[in-house]
Design an enzyme around this catalytic site. Structure first.
Site, PDB file in Angstrom:
ATOM      1  N   SER A 152       0.840  -1.209   0.000  1.00 17.17           N
ATOM      2  CA  SER A 152       0.000   0.000   0.000  1.00 17.17           C
ATOM      3  C   SER A 152       0.868   1.250   0.000  1.00 17.17           C
ATOM      4  O   SER A 152       2.017   1.231   0.467  1.00 17.17           O
ATOM      5  CB  SER A 152      -0.862   0.023   1.264  1.00 17.17           C
ATOM      6  OG  SER A 152      -1.547   1.249   1.377  1.00 17.17           O
ATOM      7  N   TYR A 168      -2.466  -0.968  11.018  1.00 19.83           N
ATOM      8  CA  TYR A 168      -2.515  -1.411   9.618  1.00 19.83           C
ATOM      9  C   TYR A 168      -1.263  -1.008   8.830  1.00 19.83           C
ATOM     10  O   TYR A 168      -0.676  -1.826   8.123  1.00 19.83           O
ATOM     11  CB  TYR A 168      -3.761  -0.812   8.976  1.00 19.83           C
ATOM     12  CG  TYR A 168      -3.910  -0.994   7.483  1.00 19.83           C
ATOM     13  CD1 TYR A 168      -4.401  -2.185   6.947  1.00 19.83           C
ATOM     14  CD2 TYR A 168      -3.596   0.040   6.591  1.00 19.83           C
ATOM     15  CE1 TYR A 168      -4.564  -2.337   5.565  1.00 19.83           C
ATOM     16  CE2 TYR A 168      -3.758  -0.107   5.219  1.00 19.83           C
ATOM     17  CZ  TYR A 168      -4.250  -1.299   4.720  1.00 19.83           C
ATOM     18  OH  TYR A 168      -4.409  -1.463   3.367  1.00 19.83           O
ATOM     19  N   LYS A 192       1.642  -3.063   6.201  1.00 21.65           N
ATOM     20  CA  LYS A 192       1.902  -2.803   4.782  1.00 21.65           C
ATOM     21  C   LYS A 192       3.388  -2.503   4.553  1.00 21.65           C
ATOM     22  O   LYS A 192       3.967  -2.904   3.547  1.00 21.65           O
ATOM     23  CB  LYS A 192       0.997  -1.659   4.298  1.00 21.65           C
ATOM     24  CG  LYS A 192      -0.476  -2.051   4.303  1.00 21.65           C
ATOM     25  CD  LYS A 192      -0.746  -3.115   3.251  1.00 21.65           C
ATOM     26  CE  LYS A 192      -1.927  -3.990   3.524  1.00 21.65           C
ATOM     27  NZ  LYS A 192      -2.187  -4.982   2.488  1.00 21.65           N
TER      28      LYS A 192
HETATM   29  N1  LIG Z   1      -8.821  -0.391  -1.127  1.00 22.62           N
HETATM   30  C1  LIG Z   1      -7.731   0.350  -0.884  1.00 22.62           C
HETATM   31  O1  LIG Z   1      -7.782   1.595  -0.859  1.00 22.62           O
HETATM   32  C2  LIG Z   1      -6.426  -0.309  -0.677  1.00 22.62           C
HETATM   33  C3  LIG Z   1      -6.299  -1.656  -0.445  1.00 22.62           C
HETATM   34  N2  LIG Z   1      -5.052  -2.208  -0.248  1.00 22.62           N
HETATM   35  C4  LIG Z   1      -4.916  -3.633   0.018  1.00 22.62           C
HETATM   36  O2  LIG Z   1      -5.492  -4.381  -1.020  1.00 22.62           O
HETATM   37  C5  LIG Z   1      -5.896  -5.639  -0.510  1.00 22.62           C
HETATM   38  C6  LIG Z   1      -7.307  -5.929  -0.964  1.00 22.62           C
HETATM   39  O3  LIG Z   1      -8.184  -5.017  -0.317  1.00 22.62           O
HETATM   40  P1  LIG Z   1      -9.523  -4.464  -0.996  1.00 22.62           P
HETATM   41  O4  LIG Z   1      -9.841  -5.200  -2.220  1.00 22.62           O
HETATM   42  O5  LIG Z   1      -9.412  -3.006  -1.044  1.00 22.62           O
HETATM   43  O6  LIG Z   1     -10.580  -4.787   0.154  1.00 22.62           O
HETATM   44  P2  LIG Z   1     -11.765  -5.843   0.218  1.00 22.62           P
HETATM   45  O7  LIG Z   1     -12.263  -5.792   1.612  1.00 22.62           O
HETATM   46  O8  LIG Z   1     -12.712  -5.634  -0.899  1.00 22.62           O
HETATM   47  O9  LIG Z   1     -11.009  -7.209  -0.068  1.00 22.62           O
HETATM   48  C7  LIG Z   1     -10.227  -7.854   0.884  1.00 22.62           C
HETATM   49  C8  LIG Z   1     -10.315  -9.314   0.609  1.00 22.62           C
HETATM   50  O10 LIG Z   1      -9.536 -10.027   1.570  1.00 22.62           O
HETATM   51  C9  LIG Z   1     -10.331 -11.071   2.067  1.00 22.62           C
HETATM   52  N3  LIG Z   1      -9.920 -11.446   3.398  1.00 22.62           N
HETATM   53  C10 LIG Z   1      -9.966 -10.708   4.530  1.00 22.62           C
HETATM   54  N4  LIG Z   1      -9.560 -11.423   5.588  1.00 22.62           N
HETATM   55  C11 LIG Z   1      -9.229 -12.648   5.098  1.00 22.62           C
HETATM   56  C12 LIG Z   1      -8.745 -13.829   5.702  1.00 22.62           C
HETATM   57  N5  LIG Z   1      -8.523 -13.888   7.003  1.00 22.62           N
HETATM   58  N6  LIG Z   1      -8.522 -14.902   4.900  1.00 22.62           N
HETATM   59  C13 LIG Z   1      -8.762 -14.849   3.577  1.00 22.62           C
HETATM   60  N7  LIG Z   1      -9.226 -13.756   2.960  1.00 22.62           N
HETATM   61  C14 LIG Z   1      -9.452 -12.665   3.713  1.00 22.62           C
HETATM   62  C15 LIG Z   1     -11.742 -10.519   2.058  1.00 22.62           C
HETATM   63  O11 LIG Z   1     -12.694 -11.560   2.156  1.00 22.62           O
HETATM   64  C16 LIG Z   1     -11.762  -9.806   0.737  1.00 22.62           C
HETATM   65  O12 LIG Z   1     -12.045 -10.668  -0.322  1.00 22.62           O
HETATM   66  C17 LIG Z   1      -5.732  -5.572   1.008  1.00 22.62           C
HETATM   67  O13 LIG Z   1      -4.539  -6.211   1.369  1.00 22.62           O
HETATM   68  C18 LIG Z   1      -5.626  -4.079   1.274  1.00 22.62           C
HETATM   69  O14 LIG Z   1      -4.872  -3.800   2.419  1.00 22.62           O
HETATM   70  C19 LIG Z   1      -3.924  -1.474  -0.321  1.00 22.62           C
HETATM   71  C20 LIG Z   1      -4.006  -0.143  -0.558  1.00 22.62           C
HETATM   72  C21 LIG Z   1      -5.244   0.547  -0.752  1.00 22.62           C
HETATM   73  C1  LIG Z   2      -8.406   1.110   3.571  1.00 22.27           C
HETATM   74  C2  LIG Z   2      -7.883   2.454   3.195  1.00 22.27           C
HETATM   75  O1  LIG Z   2      -8.837   3.221   2.553  1.00 22.27           O
HETATM   76  C3  LIG Z   2      -6.763   2.337   2.249  1.00 22.27           C
HETATM   77  O2  LIG Z   2      -5.910   1.314   2.630  1.00 22.27           O
HETATM   78  C4  LIG Z   2      -4.717   1.635   2.228  1.00 22.27           C
HETATM   79  O3  LIG Z   2      -3.778   0.877   2.307  1.00 22.27           O
HETATM   80  C5  LIG Z   2      -4.669   3.012   1.680  1.00 22.27           C
HETATM   81  O4  LIG Z   2      -3.638   3.733   2.199  1.00 22.27           O
HETATM   82  C6  LIG Z   2      -5.967   3.587   2.066  1.00 22.27           C
HETATM   83  O5  LIG Z   2      -5.823   4.262   3.309  1.00 22.27           O
END
Ligand SMILES: NC(=O)C1=CN([C@@H]2O[C@H](COP(=O)(O)OP(=O)(O)OC[C@H]3O[C@@H](n4cnc5c(N)ncnc54)[C@H](O)[C@@H]3O)[C@@H](O)[C@H]2O)C=CC1
Ligand SMILES: C[C@H](O)[C@@H]1OC(=O)[C@H](O)[C@@H]1O
Length: 253
Positions: free
Chosen positions: A143, A156, A160
């Site tokens: 991230s 968090y 990252k």
């Molecule tokens: N959405 C954002 O702004 C950002 C997201 N990220 C990272 O991207 C990745 C994906 O997040 P998003 O798609 O945004 O969120 P999201 O909540 O849509 O997806 C997260 C996924 O991880 C799964 N998950 C959570 N806990 C779990 C576990 N214990 N075992 C297996 N699966 C699990 C969830 O079921 C979901 O499918 C995360 O690692 C997040 O930290 C990084 C930077 C920014």
């Molecule tokens: C969950 C936040 O919106 C998201 O997660 C990250 O890793 C980014 O920095 C944003 O803060």
């Protein structure tokens, strides 16, 4: 077809960025195994989309916080699809909370899912790639938060930064096996992880205003960077990181 003939494994792929990346890799020719935690319908519909693209897909349930899930996922993915060429560590949580009264359980769960889980997943995928003997690509969904802080993300952001550090160290440990290890640094991408946080109109407008490209990100914005790092186009790229944030990080004033 940058990923033709390759098998890609993605954790946390029933929704959000993981789902987009899994389907995007299939669009670029890969067969895909998805790990998912609880959302059976989401995982099944992602597999259906992958199969509609003419690729093989398989969904395997497991909580990444349990170290046993890692070997289970890789073993079942190899049984279904034959091998592992690319591993995308995507699963993650961000339960926004203030620092001074952070519950121990929230801190520990965030560490276990985002960092400990990643460690054992990456280890299991790497062992399979070493056994195959012809290299591979490991990508961590780190991230922009590896580089900057967040008032309600004190539990968090270290996960990252830790993920990126893990990629740097395993890039060294696995280079001799021709396994490349890199991090993606998404900015703010509209998914379930920040739906509640961005429901606050003032916060959302502030975040949007920081982005030179003028919009928050969508999960599909991560597909191209992931496919690039997964593909042979990135054959000399390891230990690197790529911001995918619309320019938010560099926008001080
Ligand atoms: N959405 C954002 O702004 C950002 C997201 N990220 C990272 O991207 C990745 C994906 O997040 P998003 O798609 O945004 O969120 P999201 O909540 O849509 O997806 C997260 C996924 O991880 C799964 N998950 C959570 N806990 C779990 C576990 N214990 N075992 C297996 N699966 C699990 C969830 O079921 C979901 O499918 C995360 O690692 C997040 O930290 C990084 C930077 C920014
Ligand atoms: C969950 C936040 O919106 C998201 O997660 C990250 O890793 C980014 O920095 C944003 O803060």
């Amino acid at each position: 077809m940058l990923l033709a003939g390759k098998t890609v494994l993605v954790t946390g792929a029933s929704a959000g960025i993981g789902r987009a990346v899994a389907i995007g890799c299939a669009r670029h020719g890969a067969d895909v195994a998805l790990n998912f935690a609880r959302d059976v319908a989401g995982a099944e519909s992602a597999v259906a989309e992958i199969e509609a693209l003419g690729r093989k897909g398989v969904a395997i349930q497991g909580d990444v916080a349990d170290p046993k899930t890692a070997t289970d996922f890789v073993t079942k993915a190899v049984a279904a699809l034959g091998r592992v060429d690319v591993f995308v560590n995507n699963a993650g949580i961000c339960p926004f909370h203030a620092f001074l009264d952070m519950p121990v359980e929230t801190f520990e769960r965030t560490m276990q899912v985002n960092l400990h889980g990643a460690y054992f997943m990456v280890q299991a995928a790497a062992n399979q790639m070493v056994k195959q003997g012809d290299g591979g690509s490991i990508i961590a969904m780190s991230s922009i938060s590896a580089l900057v802080g967040g008032e309600y993300q004190t539990h968090y952001t270290p996960t990252k930064a830790g993920l990126h550090s893990l990629m740097q160290s395993v890039a060294i440990a696995l280079g001799k096996h021709k396994i490349r290890c890199n991090s993606l640094f998404p900015g703010t991408i509209l998914t379930d992880i920040n739906k509640d946080d961005l429901a606050d109109t003032k916060k959302r407008e502030y975040m949007e205003g920081r982005i030179p490209l003028g919009r928050l990100g969508q999960p599909d914005d991560l597909v191209g960077p992931t496919v690039f790092l997964a593909s042979d186009l990135a054959q000399y790229v390891t230990g690197a990181s790529l911001l995918v944030d619309g320019g938010a990080y560099v926008n001080l004033q």
